[in-house]
Design a protein around this motif. Structure first.
Motif, short mmCIF file in Angstrom:
data_model
loop_
_atom_site.label_atom_id
_atom_site.label_comp_id
_atom_site.label_asym_id
_atom_site.label_seq_id
_atom_site.Cartn_x
_atom_site.Cartn_y
_atom_site.Cartn_z
N LEU A 126 0.42 -1.36 0.19
CA LEU A 126 -0.07 0.04 -0.20
C LEU A 126 0.85 1.11 -0.02
O LEU A 126 1.11 2.28 -0.61
CB LEU A 126 -0.57 0.20 0.80
N GLU A 127 1.93 1.33 0.61
CA GLU A 127 2.32 2.18 0.84
C GLU A 127 3.86 2.85 -0.89
O GLU A 127 3.96 3.95 -1.19
CB GLU A 127 3.81 2.22 1.87
N ARG A 128 4.06 1.47 -1.34
CA ARG A 128 4.56 1.97 -2.28
C ARG A 128 3.50 2.17 -3.72
O ARG A 128 3.97 2.54 -4.27
CB ARG A 128 4.88 0.47 -3.59
N LEU A 129 2.22 1.65 -3.31
CA LEU A 129 1.56 1.64 -4.43
C LEU A 129 0.91 3.66 -4.62
O LEU A 129 0.56 4.50 -5.03
CB LEU A 129 0.37 1.68 -4.27
N SER A 130 0.58 4.10 -2.88
CA SER A 130 0.29 5.65 -2.81
C SER A 130 1.34 6.32 -2.97
O SER A 130 1.29 8.05 -3.22
CB SER A 130 -0.33 5.68 -1.28
N GLY A 131 3.04 6.19 -2.42
CA GLY A 131 3.55 7.11 -2.50
C GLY A 131 4.56 7.74 -3.82
O GLY A 131 3.94 6.50 -4.60
N PRO A 132 4.82 8.97 -4.14
CA PRO A 132 5.37 9.34 -5.24
C PRO A 132 7.45 8.74 -5.12
O PRO A 132 7.35 8.77 -4.28
CB PRO A 132 5.04 10.26 -5.70
N CYS A 133 7.25 8.08 -6.08
CA CYS A 133 8.95 7.60 -6.33
C CYS A 133 8.45 7.65 -8.14
O CYS A 133 8.24 7.82 -8.54
CB CYS A 133 8.69 6.19 -5.85
N ALA A 134 10.51 8.00 -8.09
CA ALA A 134 11.09 8.21 -9.48
C ALA A 134 10.55 7.07 -10.21
O ALA A 134 10.67 5.88 -9.17
CB ALA A 134 11.99 8.33 -9.20
N PRO A 135 10.57 7.10 -11.48
CA PRO A 135 10.88 5.69 -11.99
C PRO A 135 12.48 5.22 -12.32
O PRO A 135 13.37 5.66 -12.01
CB PRO A 135 10.74 6.34 -13.62
N ALA A 136 11.92 3.90 -12.07
CA ALA A 136 13.82 2.83 -12.03
C ALA A 136 14.44 3.79 -13.56
O ALA A 136 13.83 3.27 -14.31
CB ALA A 136 13.33 1.22 -12.85
#
Length: 187
Positions: free
Chosen positions: A6-16
């Motif tokens: 859930l944290e991985r889906l909801s938080g903005p992250c830089a593309p691989a």
């Protein structure tokens, strides 16, 4: 400890595979500047307007794009709020410029449209993907995302390609920013 799904889906992250600042460094070489930091601000001539450049990423399936946004800020002489976007018209060939009101004062939009009609010669040869104009808090802000000065990164097949900002397009970019700064300063 790893993050929950859930944290991985909801938080903005830089593309691989995203390398912050790499596209700005290449753009700096295209512009003839030594190094552009992560949020660079520069003037292309001594009496010219200050331009801010920043990277923006856009994720797609198995790929991402890194685009450079050029930002021009000009003090507004009047009051009001406005959000507008410009785009090229014509299906196969450019035939003009269109302007859409995205929010704000319709009277200010009409004045902006009339002013932009005089700038058509300087904006037509420019290869932009997005050109947004905003007025709020007594300041105009122009955000221009050029088609050059961007990077395409594929994960499958592995590919990384930088699309340079050509010398001709750089010249058109500076002419457009000069014209926009003059036009918006008096509006």
């Amino acid at each position: 400890m790893s993050a929950s799904w859930l944290e991985r889906l909801s938080g903005p992250c830089a593309p691989a595979g995203y390398r912050p600042g790499a596209t700005l460094a290449r753009l700096g070489r295209n512009l003839g500047l030594a190094d552009l930091p992560a949020a660079a601000s520069f003037a292309y001539r001594k009496d010219g307007p200050r331009i801010e450049v920043r990277e923006r990423t856009e994720s797609h399936l198995l790929m991402h794009l890194v685009m450079c946004e050029f930002i021009l800020r000009v003090p507004a002489s009047g009051q009001g709020t406005l959000r507008a976007e410009l785009h090229h018209t014509g299906m196969l060939r450019r035939s003009g410029l269109g302007c859409r009101l995205r929010g704000g004062d319709p009277l200010l939009f009409e004045a902006l449209e009339a002013r932009l009609a005089t700038l058509q010669a300087s904006l037509m040869p420019l290869d932009f993907q997005r050109l947004a104009i905003e007025c709020r808090d007594g300041q105009w802000q122009v955000i221009l995302e050029h088609m050059g000065a961007s990077e395409v990164v594929n994960r499958m097949p592995a590919l990384r390609r930088y699309i340079p900002l050509s010398t001709e397009q750089r010249h058109h970019l500076w002419l457009a920013f000069d014209a926009l700064a003059c036009a918006l300063r008096d509006l």
